[in-house]
Each structure stands twice: as structure tokens, then as C-alpha cells.
Design a protein around this motif. Structure first.
Motif, short mmCIF file in Angstrom:
data_model
loop_
_atom_site.label_atom_id
_atom_site.label_comp_id
_atom_site.label_asym_id
_atom_site.label_seq_id
_atom_site.Cartn_x
_atom_site.Cartn_y
_atom_site.Cartn_z
N ARG A 146 0.81 -1.25 -0.17
CA ARG A 146 -0.12 0.13 -0.13
C ARG A 146 0.72 1.40 -0.02
O ARG A 146 0.39 2.46 -0.54
N PRO A 149 1.61 2.84 -4.22
CA PRO A 149 0.39 2.90 -5.01
C PRO A 149 0.56 3.06 -6.18
O PRO A 149 -0.62 2.87 -6.89
N PRO A 167 -3.52 -3.14 -1.73
CA PRO A 167 -3.20 -1.62 -2.27
C PRO A 167 -4.02 -1.27 -3.39
O PRO A 167 -4.88 -2.08 -4.08
#
Length: 256
Positions: A146, A149, A167
Motif C-alpha cells: 500500500r 500505490p 493496495p
């Protein structure tokens, strides 16, 4: 006839193979323990229990309550905490313990591997340029991605990951191996994958993704497996059968 009570800590193909091999052997009373992380585990034909033990003391209590005489740790190569708990609990109970430790994958001619120590390092290794990433690390350790991104992710796991872990720009494939090289080759092409991220789990069930990446000249970010504590180890279920035979013969004089 008194039987040898064996606890197998499972969740791998080696554990399933061993369970099937000893299911009809009347000299043994095996139980397979699964952590319960997979919603629909494939259960072999021996008694099974699902769920954790609650740490070392919980495992000790179970071993004593069930009269377990031999413990086999056939958990995933990355389940390092469970392996450490198995070794400690067996020592406390004074019973023999064996680790089935499948060999890791090794790079071959034509491979382009970047070795990293953990999942966070794998996410960083993808770099700042957007890439199409194939993640095959399971469903529990996706959060570090995440932080990156800008990549497009294809994530494959047995069960769907929790949405909070995903993500952005993530597509999920739920599937259980083994996977053929042709399947993996097609998937990498259809998803226009630029890089594969995986753990060095070893074993044949998911190895063909590496062959497909090699064939396409794709780089691989490979998470190295954690070290295991000193303990007796074998590479596969067949070798574990030999270890069990020794335990049966050792126990026989006490049962006359």
C-alpha cells in the motif's frame, strides 16, 4: 495394540502427503493440525484439528493432554514462529521433534532474481517507476505494498484478501496450486506483468511461475526464507516416514 501418537503440524503438501501415507497404518495414531488460515483446507484422511494452540504453553498442554509421543513440524517454510514453538514445546515435553524442510528454489541460468529479506523490502525493491506486478505472497502480508500505490498489482492467493490490506490498483485471483508452466506463461502475458514478487517457499506446486518468468525474461523479487532453529530436519514426506519408523521401533520395548 498400543499405537504411536503423532501430531503433524500441517498446512503444506508435505504434511498432506505424510498424512495420506500413514492413514491406514495401524501402528500409529496421527492427528493433523492446521492453523485455520485457509477457509476451505484440503483435509487428508486422518483426524484433524483447526486453529492455533495459544503459544508454546498451549501446545505443551495439548501434547500432554493427548499423549503425543512424536511431533512433526510440516508447516510452511515462512511459519517460523510455529517452528520455534514446536521445538520448544517438544523439548519441554521430552518428545522427539522433526522438521520437514523442503529445499528452497535456486536461481537457474537465465533467471533475474533480486533477493530481499522481507516483504517490506520487496515492496521497496519495485522502485519508483510504475510497474505491473504479480504478487504471490499469500493474503496476509499485502499491507507493505500500500506504500507503493503507483504500481498495478495482480494478487493470487487461495482465499480473497481482506479489502483493508489491498493496495490500490489491485486485481485478485483466487486459486490453489499446482499450476502448470503453460498456465503461468499465459497469465503473465495476459496481465502484461513486468515483475514477479514471491517468497522462496520451494516445492513443485507453485514453481512453474518461475519457469514462466524465466522464459519471458521477467525479473523476480524473491523474499528469502527465515532461518529455522537447530532441530532434526528432512526434505520430504518419504524421509519423514523413515524417521517415524525409527520412533516406532524405539517405543516398542516400552510397550511389551
Amino acid at each position: 495394540m498400543t499405537r504411536l501418537h503423532i501430531l503433524i503440524l500441517g498446512g503444506t503438501s508435505e504434511a498432506s502427503s505424510l498424512a495420506r501415507a500413514i492413514a491406514e497404518d495401524t501402528r500409529m495414531a496421527p492427528v493433523l493440525s492446521l492453523a485455520g488460515r485457509t477457509a476451505t483446507p484440503a483435509l487428508p484422511p486422518i483426524p484433524c484439528r483447526l486453529g492455533g494452540f495459544g503459544g508454546i504453553q498451549g501446545l505443551v498442554d495439548y501434547l500432554r493432554a493427548q499423549g503425543i509421543e512424536a511431533l512433526i513440524d510440516a508447516t510452511h517454510p515462512f511459519a517460523s514462529q510455529m517452528t520455534a514453538h514446536a521445538r520448544a514445546a517438544a523439548a519441554i515435553c521430552g518428545i522427539p521433534v522433526l522438521r520437514i524442510d523442503r529445499p528452497p528454489w535456486m536461481p537457474e541460468l537465465g533467471d533475474d532474481w533480486t533477493m530481499v529479506p522481507d516483504i517490506a523490502a520487496a515492496a521497496r525493491a519495485l522502485g519508483a517507476t510504475p510497474r505491473r506486478v504479480f504478487l504471490t505472497i499469500g493474503q496476509k502480508e499485502l499491507a507493505p505494498f500500500r506504500a507503493a500505490p503507483w504500481h498495478h498489482y495482480t494478487i493470487r492467493s487461495v482465499d480473497p484478501p481482506a479489502p483493508s490490506l489491498l493496495p490500490p490498483r489491485a486485481a485478485v485471483i483466487t486459486a490453489r496450486g499446482p499450476f502448470a508452466e503453460a498456465e503461468e506463461h499465459t497469465l503473465l502475458l495476459e496481465r502484461r506483468i513486468d515483475v514477479l514478487v514471491t517468497k522462496n517457499s520451494g516445492g513443485a506446486a507453485t514453481e512453474q511461475k518461475l519457469a514462466a518468468a524465466r522464459r519471458l525474461g521477467l525479473p523476480v523479487v524473491m523474499v528469502t526464507r527465515p532461518a529455522t532453529p537447530p532441530m532434526p530436519k528432512v526434505a520430504d514426506a518419504d524421509a519423514a516416514l523413515g524417521w517415524i519408523e525409527v520412533r516406532i521401533h524405539e517405543a516398542a520395548p516400552r510397550r511389551v
